[in-house]
Scaffold this active site. Structure first.
Site, mmCIF file in Angstrom:
data_model
loop_
_atom_site.group_PDB
_atom_site.id
_atom_site.type_symbol
_atom_site.label_atom_id
_atom_site.label_comp_id
_atom_site.label_asym_id
_atom_site.label_seq_id
_atom_site.Cartn_x
_atom_site.Cartn_y
_atom_site.Cartn_z
ATOM 1 N N SER A 155 0.855 -1.189 0.000
ATOM 2 C CA SER A 155 0.000 0.000 0.000
ATOM 3 C C SER A 155 0.883 1.226 0.000
ATOM 4 O O SER A 155 2.008 1.207 0.518
ATOM 5 C CB SER A 155 -0.904 0.014 1.240
ATOM 6 N N TYR A 168 -1.833 -0.601 10.319
ATOM 7 C CA TYR A 168 -1.941 -0.948 8.903
ATOM 8 C C TYR A 168 -0.679 -0.542 8.140
ATOM 9 O O TYR A 168 -0.101 -1.351 7.395
ATOM 10 C CB TYR A 168 -3.160 -0.258 8.298
#
Length: 258
Positions: A155, A168
């Site tokens: 990501s 995350y």
């Protein structure tokens, strides 16, 4: 490089990026092991779609595909997933470790104490631990046949912190250290290891309710599409000279790779 005769294990294949990648690889004749966690109907529908596709070239054979359920926050379930795939379709030649979870989002300006240790650990198990374990299980066969393709779905948050939270972002950046070691160690064995790092992709669970403010972070003025990520994964899988790379696909949010 032809993918005919190859088998790809795609985790999180019932999501937008997973489905698009399954279609892209199947279009080149690759067999697909479709992993899902809870969306069985979606996975079954994808398998039916893939099995209706014809392998390129003479013969008119159909693409092989099958759905496999596993909770990747449970390492025993991840082990069982690999064993089930091997028993049903054979050893994976390609691993696209795409399944992920955001955990509880605290936002770009949230407080770190808002992230529980339990949520931190579960996020890392799904996003990082399962990727490590499945790679560990797939690599011996890849070494034996002197061919393998490993792609992690990272990501943009791994490089810039992102908008979800520290649990995350850190789970995704850990994949980068993992791939750098893997790519260096196994390059001579015909195995490439790379990551694709998307930002703000529509038709995904993570971005199902993205605000206008979040969308406004993208210089090109729109969210990305799953097939735009799939095309990058397809390149990484079919190009034997690309390894040890993080391919950032973010609509211009970052100036270069990180």
């Amino acid at each position: 490089m032809s993918l005919q005769g190859k088998l790809a294990l795609i985790t999180g294949a019932s999501g937008g990026i997973g489905k698009a990648t399954a279609r892209a690889l199947a279009a080149q004749g690759c067999s697909i092991a479709v992993h899902y966690s809870s969306a069985r109907a979606v996975a079954d529908a994808l398998v039916a779609e893939l099995e209706s596709m014809t392998v390129p070239g003479p013969g008119g054979t159909r693409v092989r595909a099958r759905a496999f359920q596993a909770d990747l926050s449970d390492y025993d379930s991840a082990r069982a997933l690999h064993a089930a795939v091997v028993a049903a379709l054979g050893h994976p030649d390609i691993l696209f470790s795409n399944a992920g979870t955001t955990g509880a989002a605290v936002g770009k300006y949230g407080d770190i104490e808002s992230v529980s240790l339990e949520d931190f650990e579960r996020t890392w198990k799904v996003n990082t631990g399962a990727s490590f374990l499945l790679t560990q299980l797939c690599v011996p066969h890849m070494v034996a046949q002197k061919y393998g393709r490993i792609v992690f779905c990272s990501s943009v948050a791994a490089g810039i912190g992102g908008v979800v939270g520290p649990h995350y972002a850190s789970s995704k950046s850990a994949l980068h250290g993992l791939l750098h070691w893997l790519a260096t160690r196994y390059a001579k064995d015909g195995i490439t290891c790379n990551a694709v790092a998307p930002a703000l992709i529509e038709d995904t669970t993570m971005m199902a309710n993205a605000s206008d403010a979040v969308k406004g972070l993208i210089p090109i003025g729109r969210m990305g599409k799953p097939h735009e990520i799939a095309s990058v994964v397809e390149t990484l899988v079919t190009n034997a000279y690309i390894t040890n790379k993080i391919m950032v696909v973010d609509g211009g949010m970052t100036a270069s790779a990180f």
